[in-house]
Write a protein that holds these residues in place. Structure first.
Motif, PDB file in Angstrom:
ATOM      1  N   SER A 291     -12.936  -1.081   3.572  1.00 42.50           N
ATOM      2  CA  SER A 291     -12.004  -1.685   4.309  1.00 42.50           C
ATOM      3  C   SER A 291     -10.670  -1.125   4.249  1.00 42.50           C
ATOM      4  N   TRP A 292      -9.996  -1.306   5.272  1.00 43.62           N
ATOM      5  CA  TRP A 292      -8.526  -0.733   5.173  1.00 43.62           C
ATOM      6  C   TRP A 292      -7.540  -1.587   4.678  1.00 43.62           C
ATOM      7  N   ALA A 293      -7.999  -2.728   4.567  1.00 45.71           N
ATOM      8  CA  ALA A 293      -7.058  -4.004   4.100  1.00 45.71           C
ATOM      9  C   ALA A 293      -6.401  -3.277   3.036  1.00 45.71           C
ATOM     10  N   PRO A 294      -6.924  -2.989   1.730  1.00 48.56           N
ATOM     11  CA  PRO A 294      -6.191  -2.565   0.721  1.00 48.56           C
ATOM     12  C   PRO A 294      -5.270  -1.325   0.648  1.00 48.56           C
ATOM     13  N   ARG A 295      -5.667  -0.528   1.433  1.00 42.93           N
ATOM     14  CA  ARG A 295      -4.984   0.643   1.884  1.00 42.93           C
ATOM     15  C   ARG A 295      -3.710   0.423   2.587  1.00 42.93           C
ATOM     16  N   ILE A 296      -3.853  -0.579   3.495  1.00 44.64           N
ATOM     17  CA  ILE A 296      -2.533  -0.912   4.288  1.00 44.64           C
ATOM     18  C   ILE A 296      -1.530  -1.508   3.292  1.00 44.64           C
ATOM     19  N   ALA A 297      -2.087  -2.503   2.351  1.00 51.46           N
ATOM     20  CA  ALA A 297      -1.580  -3.207   1.152  1.00 51.46           C
ATOM     21  C   ALA A 297      -0.865  -1.994   0.395  1.00 51.46           C
ATOM     22  N   ALA A 298      -1.338  -1.075   0.269  1.00 43.36           N
ATOM     23  CA  ALA A 298      -0.849   0.120  -0.677  1.00 43.36           C
ATOM     24  C   ALA A 298       0.241   0.577   0.070  1.00 43.36           C
ATOM     25  N   TYR A 299       0.152   0.793   1.313  1.00 39.54           N
ATOM     26  CA  TYR A 299       1.336   1.739   2.239  1.00 39.54           C
ATOM     27  C   TYR A 299       2.541   0.663   2.222  1.00 39.54           C
ATOM     28  N   VAL A 300       2.427  -0.531   2.399  1.00 36.07           N
ATOM     29  CA  VAL A 300       3.519  -1.385   2.489  1.00 36.07           C
ATOM     30  C   VAL A 300       4.142  -1.536   1.129  1.00 36.07           C
ATOM     31  N   LEU A 301       3.398  -1.413   0.039  1.00 39.69           N
ATOM     32  CA  LEU A 301       4.019  -1.520  -1.347  1.00 39.69           C
ATOM     33  C   LEU A 301       4.841  -0.479  -1.534  1.00 39.69           C
ATOM     34  N   VAL A 302       4.406   0.984  -1.259  1.00 40.88           N
ATOM     35  CA  VAL A 302       5.144   2.034  -1.373  1.00 40.88           C
ATOM     36  C   VAL A 302       6.361   2.172  -0.582  1.00 40.88           C
ATOM     37  N   GLY A 303       6.198   1.793   0.716  1.00 43.35           N
ATOM     38  CA  GLY A 303       7.720   1.552   1.390  1.00 43.35           C
ATOM     39  C   GLY A 303       8.736   0.548   0.723  1.00 43.35           C
ATOM     40  N   THR A 304       7.988  -0.517   0.353  1.00 38.35           N
ATOM     41  CA  THR A 304       8.815  -1.608  -0.207  1.00 38.35           C
ATOM     42  C   THR A 304       9.702  -0.883  -1.499  1.00 38.35           C
ATOM     43  N   GLY A 305       8.787  -0.388  -2.323  1.00 35.02           N
ATOM     44  CA  GLY A 305       9.315   0.231  -3.638  1.00 35.02           C
ATOM     45  C   GLY A 305      10.515   1.169  -3.240  1.00 35.02           C
ATOM     46  N   VAL A 306      10.239   2.008  -2.491  1.00 29.82           N
ATOM     47  CA  VAL A 306      11.196   3.294  -2.224  1.00 29.82           C
ATOM     48  C   VAL A 306      12.379   2.617  -1.608  1.00 29.82           C
ATOM     49  N   GLY A 307      12.128   1.456  -0.553  1.00 31.55           N
ATOM     50  CA  GLY A 307      13.422   1.097   0.056  1.00 31.55           C
ATOM     51  C   GLY A 307      14.477   0.327  -1.041  1.00 31.55           C
ATOM     52  N   LEU A 308      13.581  -0.389  -2.022  1.00 33.63           N
ATOM     53  CA  LEU A 308      14.522  -1.151  -2.941  1.00 33.63           C
ATOM     54  C   LEU A 308      15.077  -0.227  -4.126  1.00 33.63           C
ATOM     55  N   ALA A 309      14.282   0.735  -4.152  1.00 31.16           N
ATOM     56  CA  ALA A 309      14.857   1.672  -5.487  1.00 31.16           C
ATOM     57  C   ALA A 309      15.805   2.814  -4.948  1.00 31.16           C
ATOM     58  N   ASN A 310      15.640   3.334  -3.893  1.00 35.65           N
ATOM     59  CA  ASN A 310      16.438   4.653  -3.512  1.00 35.65           C
ATOM     60  C   ASN A 310      17.755   4.685  -3.577  1.00 35.65           C
ATOM     61  N   GLY A 311      18.395   3.388  -2.813  1.00 36.98           N
ATOM     62  CA  GLY A 311      19.743   3.372  -2.825  1.00 36.98           C
ATOM     63  C   GLY A 311      20.341   2.937  -3.997  1.00 36.98           C
ATOM     64  N   SER A 312      19.663   1.875  -4.788  1.00 36.60           N
ATOM     65  CA  SER A 312      20.024   1.419  -6.011  1.00 36.60           C
ATOM     66  C   SER A 312      20.128   2.428  -7.042  1.00 36.60           C
ATOM     67  N   ILE A 313      19.267   3.470  -7.020  1.00 36.86           N
ATOM     68  CA  ILE A 313      19.417   4.394  -7.966  1.00 36.86           C
ATOM     69  C   ILE A 313      20.606   5.320  -7.713  1.00 36.86           C
ATOM     70  N   THR A 314      21.052   5.590  -6.606  1.00 36.26           N
ATOM     71  CA  THR A 314      22.287   6.136  -6.002  1.00 36.26           C
ATOM     72  C   THR A 314      23.395   5.356  -6.659  1.00 36.26           C
TER      73      THR A 314
END
Length: 486
Positions: free
Chosen positions: A334-357
């Motif tokens: 099933s591709w569903a868990p992989r889609i969920a993984a992609y979304v988590l990756v984008g969400t995590g980077v979007g939240l952390a990147n600017g905040s780290i700076t």
């Protein structure tokens, strides 16, 4: 800014076609990516100083011209060596794009309200480049071939040059008190290049890897000694020694080690293992790019509302969870868990990147802000470059082990065996190889990627623990002034 962010995202979907078209080895493909990262990362250290000394408009236009001409050279390259060389030159030009565009906005838009709108457009352009790169690049590669992605970069640079020259006025008399640290910059680039080469060749030659690692250590020691004696060093070692800045510096490098590794090798995985077209690969990568763009837009509010510690820790854990989920579901039907993984990756980077700076610059003296921002950008570039080498070495080693195992159980003639190894190295879809051998290659690639993603997830989990202990709980309500304590 769109050009700089698109350049990173667009290349990921072009790599398999590029590798096959130039008959490049895996290590050469890794250097196509890392050649840019090494030069851009090292020159970021002094890009701001060059602008202060010679004028930001002049330095920006020069860098943009170099970037565009090098992109033209990349499009015309007839061998892997030529492409790597042009990519390195492109990285030298690209080093001034991000700091140069922001410096031009700060200098030429003095009104605070207008500047806020300009910076908002600037940030949006970066997000649009990240989103448009995979999909647009996939369509271009599928329709016109891998060279089209470099032609597009050259065309955008060609448009931006006269627009900048005609709309941006000359700088005020530049400050000449801070000369660029050419020696430190060169030693930083050579140290990083030696370390990357050691990692890339490790699966094939332990001796060469040892020599490259030893050279990197010697160059690194020389870099530290030189920087300690420079009046205006490329890297302020006193700044690095402060925990309030050192931790965000480490976080930035680790975050991009994970993100770049995921971006490039997930694109290779989708095309070589599943046989996706470049356009289809780009479409699937939107499940990461769109959440990244959306969450990045509100990450500043989250940083102010919840503080550096909670925001960065949550972002790192979400990214680690996404990578770990993907590692365990690469072979799922099933591709569903992989889609969920992609979304988590984008969400995590979007939240952390600017905040780290923001966390990194929180307690930095005002007069060190430009140098600190350059060092954070360099940490991101260095982490991204190391990720291609580290993950690539793990994947290549596992793929080679699986193919060797299969050849041991299914002996073939010398010519057929060499053809199989060439298929494994050339970027072709594994299903085009003989059935059993192709399946073994696919399994090796998949297992290697799973191990690498798991290692990245573990590194991010450790960073989350470090963040929870070291970063401040609350954001500063006012800008820091020189002489003010942490």
């Amino acid at each position: 800014m769109f050009l700089g962010s698109m350049n990173t995202a667009i290349l990921a979907v072009a790599l398999p076609r590029l590798q096959f078209g130039l008959a490049a080895s895996d290590s050469q493909v890794q250097w196509v990516v890392d050649g840019y990262q090494v030069l851009a990362g090292s020159m970021l250290l002094t890009a701001g100083a060059l602008g202060d000394r010679y004028g930001h408009r002049r330095v920006y236009l020069t860098g943009l011209a170099v970037f565009g001409l090098a992109a033209t050279g990349c499009a015309a390259a007839g061998s892997p060596a030529a492409l790597i060389a042009f990519r390195a030159v492109q990285g030298a030009g690209g080093a001034v794009l991000t700091p140069g565009t922001l410096a031009l906005i700060v200098r030429h838009v003095p009104d605070p309200a207008a500047r806020s709108r300009a910076v908002g457009i600037w940030t949006s352009a970066m997000g649009v480049g990240i989103v448009a790169g995979p999909l647009g690049g996939g369509l271009l590669v599928e329709e016109f071939g891998w060279r089209a992605v470099f032609v597009l970069s050259a065309l955008i640079a060609l448009i931006a040059l006269p627009l900048t020259a005609s709309t941006v006025g000359a700088d005020r008399p530049p400050a000449r008190h801070r000369p660029p640290d050419v020696v430190g910059q060169a030693l930083a680039a050579l140290t990083l290049a030696g370390l990357i080469e050691a990692i890339i060749v490790l699966p094939n030659s332990l001796g060469v890897a040892g020599l490259a690692a030893a050279a990197a250590v010697v160059l690194g020691v020389a870099f530290v000694l030189v920087e300690q004696r420079r009046p205006y060093p490329a890297v302020d070692l006193a700044l690095v020694s402060r925990s309030g800045f050192a931790v965000p510096l480490l976080l930035a490098g680790t975050l991009f080690l994970a993100l770049n590794g995921f971006t490039y090798y997930n694109a290779l995985y989708l095309q070589r293992v599943h046989g996706f077209s470049p356009a289809m690969t780009g479409a699937w990568m939107l499940f990461t790019a769109i959440p990244l763009l959306v969450i990045a837009a509100v990450s500043g509010w989250c940083y102010l509302r919840f503080g550096p510690r909670r925001t960065v820790t949550t972002g790192c854990l979400l990214l680690a969870g996404g990578l770990l989920l993907l590692a365990f579901t690469l072979d799922a039907s099933s591709w569903a868990p992989r889609i969920a993984a992609y979304v988590l990756v984008g969400t995590g980077v979007g939240l952390a990147n600017g905040s780290i700076t923001s966390a990194g610059l929180r307690d930095v003296p005002a007069h060190c802000g430009g140098v600190a921002a350059g060092m954070l950008a360099t940490a991101r570039m260095a982490g991204g470059a190391l990720s291609i080498a580290v993950i690539g070495s793990i994947v290549v080693a596992r793929l080679a082990a699986e193919l060797t195992r299969w050849l041991g159980a299914h002996p073939v003639g010398p010519g057929a065996e060499e053809a199989l190894w060439q298929s494994a190295r050339s970027g072709v879809v594994f299903s085009t190889a003989p059935a059993g051998a192709g399946a073994a290659m696919a399994v090796g690639f998949q297992q290697g990627l799973a191990v690498a993603l798991g290692c990245c997830a573990g590194a991010l989990a450790l960073m989350a623990l470090l963040t929870a202990r070291q970063l401040p709980e609350r954001a500063r309500s006012e800008p820091r002034r020189d002489g003010e304590g942490p």
